[in-house]
Design a protein around this motif. Structure first.
Motif, PDB file in Angstrom:
ATOM      1  N   GLU A   1      38.419  74.369  35.756  1.00  0.00           N
ATOM      2  CA  GLU A   1      38.190  75.814  35.043  1.00  0.00           C
ATOM      3  C   GLU A   1      38.397  76.981  35.143  1.00  0.00           C
ATOM      4  N   LYS A   2      38.322  77.139  36.973  1.00  0.00           N
ATOM      5  CA  LYS A   2      38.924  78.876  36.968  1.00  0.00           C
ATOM      6  C   LYS A   2      39.083  77.705  38.981  1.00  0.00           C
ATOM      7  N   LEU A   3      40.341  78.925  39.564  1.00  0.00           N
ATOM      8  CA  LEU A   3      40.623  78.576  40.242  1.00  0.00           C
ATOM      9  C   LEU A   3      39.484  78.869  41.101  1.00  0.00           C
ATOM     10  N   PRO A   4      39.784  78.471  42.938  1.00  0.00           N
ATOM     11  CA  PRO A   4      39.094  79.173  43.445  1.00  0.00           C
ATOM     12  C   PRO A   4      39.395  80.523  44.461  1.00  0.00           C
ATOM     13  N   GLU A   5      38.009  81.207  44.943  1.00  0.00           N
ATOM     14  CA  GLU A   5      38.767  82.721  46.285  1.00  0.00           C
ATOM     15  C   GLU A   5      39.573  81.684  47.084  1.00  0.00           C
TER      16      GLU A   5
ATOM     17  N   LYS B   1      38.134  74.604  57.510  1.00  0.00           N
ATOM     18  CA  LYS B   1      37.358  76.578  57.789  1.00  0.00           C
ATOM     19  C   LYS B   1      37.938  77.414  56.906  1.00  0.00           C
ATOM     20  N   TYR B   2      39.069  77.125  56.274  1.00  0.00           N
ATOM     21  CA  TYR B   2      38.983  78.238  55.200  1.00  0.00           C
ATOM     22  C   TYR B   2      39.681  77.793  54.213  1.00  0.00           C
ATOM     23  N   ASN B   3      39.676  78.398  52.483  1.00  0.00           N
ATOM     24  CA  ASN B   3      40.053  78.111  51.634  1.00  0.00           C
ATOM     25  C   ASN B   3      41.963  77.792  51.395  1.00  0.00           C
ATOM     26  N   ILE B   4      42.500  76.842  51.079  1.00  0.00           N
ATOM     27  CA  ILE B   4      43.376  77.264  51.286  1.00  0.00           C
ATOM     28  C   ILE B   4      44.511  76.716  50.072  1.00  0.00           C
ATOM     29  N   LEU B   5      45.523  77.338  49.145  1.00  0.00           N
ATOM     30  CA  LEU B   5      46.127  77.500  48.848  1.00  0.00           C
ATOM     31  C   LEU B   5      47.717  77.141  49.310  1.00  0.00           C
ATOM     32  N   VAL B   6      48.629  76.116  48.806  1.00  0.00           N
ATOM     33  CA  VAL B   6      50.311  75.877  49.592  1.00  0.00           C
ATOM     34  C   VAL B   6      50.623  75.555  48.836  1.00  0.00           C
ATOM     35  N   VAL B   7      51.816  76.946  48.349  1.00  0.00           N
ATOM     36  CA  VAL B   7      52.710  77.738  47.502  1.00  0.00           C
ATOM     37  C   VAL B   7      53.990  76.764  48.095  1.00  0.00           C
ATOM     38  N   GLU B   8      54.315  75.615  46.600  1.00  0.00           N
ATOM     39  CA  GLU B   8      55.782  74.776  47.571  1.00  0.00           C
ATOM     40  C   GLU B   8      56.968  75.801  46.632  1.00  0.00           C
TER      41      GLU B   8
ATOM     42  N   GLU C   1      51.905  73.530  38.544  1.00  0.00           N
ATOM     43  CA  GLU C   1      51.788  72.456  38.803  1.00  0.00           C
ATOM     44  C   GLU C   1      50.744  72.413  39.320  1.00  0.00           C
ATOM     45  N   LEU C   2      49.102  72.153  39.789  1.00  0.00           N
ATOM     46  CA  LEU C   2      48.205  72.397  40.907  1.00  0.00           C
ATOM     47  C   LEU C   2      48.342  71.021  41.105  1.00  0.00           C
ATOM     48  N   PHE C   3      47.316  70.733  42.412  1.00  0.00           N
ATOM     49  CA  PHE C   3      47.597  69.454  42.961  1.00  0.00           C
ATOM     50  C   PHE C   3      46.205  70.009  43.953  1.00  0.00           C
TER      51      PHE C   3
ATOM     52  N   ASN D   1      38.791  70.187  47.800  1.00  0.00           N
ATOM     53  CA  ASN D   1      37.264  70.705  47.656  1.00  0.00           C
ATOM     54  C   ASN D   1      38.366  71.913  47.653  1.00  0.00           C
ATOM     55  N   SER D   2      38.726  72.105  49.474  1.00  0.00           N
ATOM     56  CA  SER D   2      38.893  73.094  50.568  1.00  0.00           C
ATOM     57  C   SER D   2      40.748  73.286  50.471  1.00  0.00           C
ATOM     58  N   LEU D   3      41.257  72.364  50.065  1.00  0.00           N
ATOM     59  CA  LEU D   3      43.146  72.508  50.131  1.00  0.00           C
ATOM     60  C   LEU D   3      43.577  71.821  48.571  1.00  0.00           C
ATOM     61  N   HIS D   4      44.583  72.813  47.751  1.00  0.00           N
ATOM     62  CA  HIS D   4      45.362  72.677  46.580  1.00  0.00           C
ATOM     63  C   HIS D   4      46.705  73.224  47.058  1.00  0.00           C
ATOM     64  N   VAL D   5      47.910  72.446  45.974  1.00  0.00           N
ATOM     65  CA  VAL D   5      49.211  72.321  46.210  1.00  0.00           C
ATOM     66  C   VAL D   5      49.771  73.088  45.079  1.00  0.00           C
TER      67      VAL D   5
END
Length: 363
Positions: free
Chosen positions: A9-13, A41-48, A62-64, A68-72
């Motif tokens: 529904e929306k991206l986390p902080e 420990k951290y909410n993380i977004l990996v940007v390829e 494309e978001l994977f 819960n705390s790790l998105h790509v």
């Protein structure tokens, strides 16, 4: 991996954005090991790296969702200099606690996105890799000028980057010992693509690219017809026709991280047949400790970081004659040295130490 963009529904902080030149679903290595642990420990977004726009398409991100705390995020843009505006368009957040770079090619993002702390985890000397952008040296110098802390994937890299920054820390690649020791295997059954390989196996797993001495493998295989040489991993930046085709050399393709211990169990020798060239000048192979965890005798060319750290327990070679000799007469007393080395390393310890250093610069 399944695209989760429409399902969320929306991206986390996010606390941390990680900029990585490697695909998350490629060979499981340093970034995956560390970032997975840091995500506790951290909410993380990996940007390829971008994958390019498709004509006549919505070009949805494309978001994977790994956890819960790790998105790509796999950006649908054509050039890296578009990344900052792309992130601003799709992520409402403007300020982040940490940016973590695996490649300086992403540095333009700092022009449009604000980070409290900049981390550079230099796992390879990318400027020396085949096909490297001529701009990468300048981009890395710029990244080093703004980074708050720099980590390196080996001692040779540390010696190089320590001349250019005042807060550099050496963290050689570590290992998940239990994973590779075989202790987590439910049963030890021979994988189907090994069933017809009946001779003693001299095996390798990892990326097969310009860092591998293909001539060395070919010459050794021709001299050792009573052994099978098994190569596991994706082929990158070289062509299929570049691969030596000898009856006792077998290419099994890429295997998942979960599958590797099963294959490693059936290796009689584990090899690191790296060419000695610019692309291997600063490497500290992750697979060294993975092979050790399975208690396999290791055969390696004289990579600098391997030579100075493991010369008492790794069979070091100069060419095919040496390769043949150590197959016949390997070091016999390697297991005790392995145990001592492995007692002092783990990805958990590495991640914890990195977090402590990050907290120091943010205090």
């Amino acid at each position: 991996m399944e695209n989760s963009w429409d399902k969320m529904e929306k991206l986390p902080e996010y606390d941390m954005l990680v900029f990585c030149h490697l695909r998350w679903d490629f060979v499981y290595q340093r970034p995956q090991h560390l970032i997975t642990r840091l995500s506790k420990k951290y909410n993380i977004l990996v940007v390829e790296e971008p994958i390019g726009r498709i004509e006549n398409s919505e070009n949805k991100p494309e978001l994977f969702e790994i956890t819960n705390s790790l998105h790509v995020l796999r950006p649908r843009i054509n050039q890296l200099h578009e990344l900052g505006s792309y992130l601003n368009e799709h992520i409402k957040q403007r300020t982040f606690q940490i940016s973590w770079f695996y490649s300086a090619a992403f540095i333009s993002v700092l022009e449009s996105t604000e980070f409290e702390t900049v981390v550079y985890d230099c796992m390879d000397e990318l400027t020396l890799f085949k096909g490297a952008s001529p701009e990468l040296i300048e981009q890395e110098n710029n990244l080093l000028s703004v980074a708050d802390v720099v980590f390196t994937g080996g001692k040779s890299l540390f010696e190089s980057k320590n001349k250019k920054h005042n807060n550099v820390h050496c963290f050689p690649s570590s290992v998940d010992i239990n994973h590779f020791s075989g202790s987590q295997l439910n049963k030890v059954t021979k994988p189907k693509d090994l069933e017809n390989i009946t001779k003693k196996i001299v095996g390798y797993f990892g990326v097969i690219d310009e860092r591998i001495d293909l001539d060395l493998i070919k010459e050794t295989a021709q001299k050792m017809p009573n052994h099978d040489f098994v190569m596991i991993g994706p082929i990158c930046k070289i062509e299929e026709e570049d691969l030596p085709r000898v009856e006792n050399i077998h290419y099994l393709g890429m295997k998942s991280y979960e599958e590797l211990p099963q294959y490693l169990h059936f290796f009689d020798f584990a090899m690191m047949p790296f060419a000695l060239n610019d692309s291997t000048k600063f490497i500290s192979p992750t697979k060294t400790l993975e092979y050790m965890s399975a208690m396999k005798p290791i055969i390696s060319t004289k990579i600098k970081d391997v030579l100075r750290d493991y010369s008492d327990c790794v069979n070091l070679i100069n060419g095919s004659e040496d390769f043949c000799n150590v197959i016949e007469n390997p070091i016999e007393t390697y297991k005790n040295q392995y145990k001592t080395i492995l007692e002092n390393t783990s990805w958990d310890k590495t991640a914890k130490s990195m977090i402590n250093l990050i907290e120091k610069v943010t205090a």
